[in-house]
Design an enzyme around this catalytic site. Structure first.
Site, PDB file in Angstrom:
ATOM      1  N   CYS A   1       0.850  -1.202   0.000  1.00 11.68           N
ATOM      2  CA  CYS A   1       0.000   0.000   0.000  1.00 11.68           C
ATOM      3  C   CYS A   1       0.881   1.245   0.000  1.00 11.68           C
ATOM      4  CB  CYS A   1      -0.876  -0.032   1.254  1.00 11.68           C
ATOM      5  SG  CYS A   1      -1.986   1.368   1.433  1.00 11.68           S
TER       6      CYS A   1
ATOM      7  N   SER B   1       0.566   3.810   1.693  1.00 12.19           N
ATOM      8  CA  SER B   1       0.798   4.332   3.052  1.00 12.19           C
ATOM      9  C   SER B   1       2.091   3.788   3.635  1.00 12.19           C
ATOM     10  CB  SER B   1      -0.348   3.967   3.986  1.00 12.19           C
ATOM     11  OG  SER B   1      -1.559   4.296   3.401  1.00 12.19           O
TER      12      SER B   1
ATOM     13  N   HIS C   1       4.854   5.900   2.222  1.00 13.27           N
ATOM     14  CA  HIS C   1       4.900   7.236   2.849  1.00 13.27           C
ATOM     15  C   HIS C   1       5.876   7.278   4.015  1.00 13.27           C
ATOM     16  CE1 HIS C   1       0.625   8.504   1.392  1.00 13.27           C
ATOM     17  NE2 HIS C   1       1.544   8.630   0.470  1.00 13.27           N
TER      18      HIS C   1
ATOM     19  N   HIS D   1       0.621  -3.474   6.299  1.00 11.59           N
ATOM     20  CA  HIS D   1      -0.604  -3.389   7.117  1.00 11.59           C
ATOM     21  C   HIS D   1      -1.803  -3.954   6.359  1.00 11.59           C
ATOM     22  CE1 HIS D   1      -0.561   0.182   4.594  1.00 11.59           C
ATOM     23  NE2 HIS D   1      -1.879   0.193   4.706  1.00 11.59           N
TER      24      HIS D   1
ATOM     25  N   CYS E   1      -6.851  -3.407   3.883  1.00 11.34           N
ATOM     26  CA  CYS E   1      -6.733  -1.942   3.784  1.00 11.34           C
ATOM     27  C   CYS E   1      -7.448  -1.390   2.561  1.00 11.34           C
ATOM     28  CB  CYS E   1      -5.281  -1.469   3.802  1.00 11.34           C
ATOM     29  SG  CYS E   1      -5.155   0.314   3.552  1.00 11.34           S
TER      30      CYS E   1
HETATM   31 ZN   LIG Z   1      -3.073   0.985   3.329  1.00  7.30          ZN
END
Ligand SMILES: [Zn+2]
Ligand SMILES: [Zn+2]
Length: 357
Positions: free
Chosen positions: A38, A40, A43, A59, A157
């Site tokens: 993902c 995220s 990031h 995650h 997610c």
């Molecule tokens: Zn995510």
């Protein structure tokens, strides 16, 4: 146990042999089958965030329960589970109000990973870029045995965040006109959430034509390449000059958040799903909130209740009502994680999956 560790920001993840604690009271060990990759996670590699290093990222995981600690009642070894990320204490101010996506637990989880004497943190209390993990039993959601675990990892997610933003957060009605800015792994699920909700027009926006084609495959009816066309003008032109009923921003950029807000009609709703930089600021005309009665909404984890929503999403997939296989463009081994990040950033994949079993 092998896992991908981030030691320093803006450096590649390192595959290490880590020690994993046995599950304690209320904890569950999961042998991971797959983890989605993902944005995220990336990031936290590229940006300065509150996440403490070193950390095992990941995650979006699913797997099979391999051991349980004392007092665990929700699952047993052999159960197939999707792992919900973030604290899910069940008892805090937010959890008791049915908003586990805002859980603020009284006590942090204990350290569960180490390399020799060095404690390694678990990203969002789950750390799924690993062969195994130990998590709270409140983070695992048992799913039906006949569902393929690898693609079901995406429900942890991207799928839940995207479809949840449409169904739970905005509550889009059938016949609505919906704009989706950003067609990455989450944005594509906003598109299919809008289709599931019976939206009339689903207008997908991106700057890469190949990603817009992914969006078409997920149910977008109109495509806008934001580098070639004015998004607000096009959105209005497609809706009789009024603007869309709902706009979803799935990038986390102040410029596109404003674009989403400007694209909705009077009385419409713009939902921010994207993760903005910690230091980003947004300037906009608040007079629209009164004069045009527009709403600007936030959305975390698709306003989901994983124990309720994950099994539902699995059923929707098994009945052919939502697409998961089409989201997976490429599969990687754990030690290819840095290549998986590169492919994601280059816009080459709708979603990449790490095969961990
Ligand atoms: Zn995510
Ligand atoms: Zn809580």
């Amino acid at each position: 146990m092998k896992a991908a560790v981030l030691y320093e920001r803006r450096t590649p993840l390192v595959i290490e042999d880590l020690d994993l604690v046995p599950p304690g009271p209320g904890e569950v060990e999961v042998r991971l089958v797959a983890s989605g990759v993902c944005h995220s996670d990336l990031h936290h590699v590229q940006r300065d965030t509150p996440t403490v290093l070193p950390v095992v990222l990941g995650h979006e995981g699913a797997g099979v329960v391999s051991a349980v600690g004392a007092n665990v009642t929700r699952v047993k070894p052999g159960d197939h589970v999707i792992i919900a990320f973030g604290a899910k204490c069940g008892e805090c101010f937010y959890c008791v109000r049915g908003m586990p996506y805002l859980c603020t637990p009284a006590n942090p989880a204990r350290p569960r990973l180490a390399r020799g004497n060095q404690t390694i943190n678990q990203f969002l209390e789950v750390a799924t870029y690993a062969e195994r993990t130990v998590v709270s039993e409140k983070n695992v959601v048992k799913i039906r045995d006949d569902a393929p675990l690898a693609v079901c990892s995406l429900i942890a997610c991207g799928v839940t965040t995207g479809i949840g933003a449409v169904i739970n957060t905005a509550k889009v009605e059938p016949g609505s006109n919906v704009l989706v800015i950003g067609t990455g792994g989450v944005g594509l699920n906003v598109v299919q959430g809008a289709r599931l909700a019976g939206a009339a027009r689903i207008i997908a926006v991106d700057v890469r034509d190949n990603k817009l084609e992914f969006a078409r495959a997920m149910g977008a009816t109109h495509l806008i390449n934001a580098e070639k066309e004015d998004v607000v003008e096009r959105a209005k032109a497609l809706t009789g000059g009024y603007g869309v009923d709902y706009a979803f921003e799935v990038i986390g950029n102040p410029k596109t958040i404003l674009q989403a807000y400007e694209s909705v009609r009077k009385g419409g709703v713009a939902v921010v799903v994207g993760v903005a930089d910690e230091n980003a600021d947004l300037t906009f005309k608040p007079v629209w909130m009164m004069r045009q009665a527009k709403t600007l909404m936030g959305c975390a984890y698709g306003s989901s209740r994983p124990q309720v929503d994950f099994p539902k999403l699995v059923d929707l997939y098994m009945e052919g009502r939502i697409k998961l296989d089409e989201l997976v463009t490429r599969r990687f081994a754990l030690d290819e994680i840095n290549e998986a990040f590169r492919a994601m950033e280059a816009g080459e994949v709708a979603r990449g999956i790490l095969d961990l079993a």
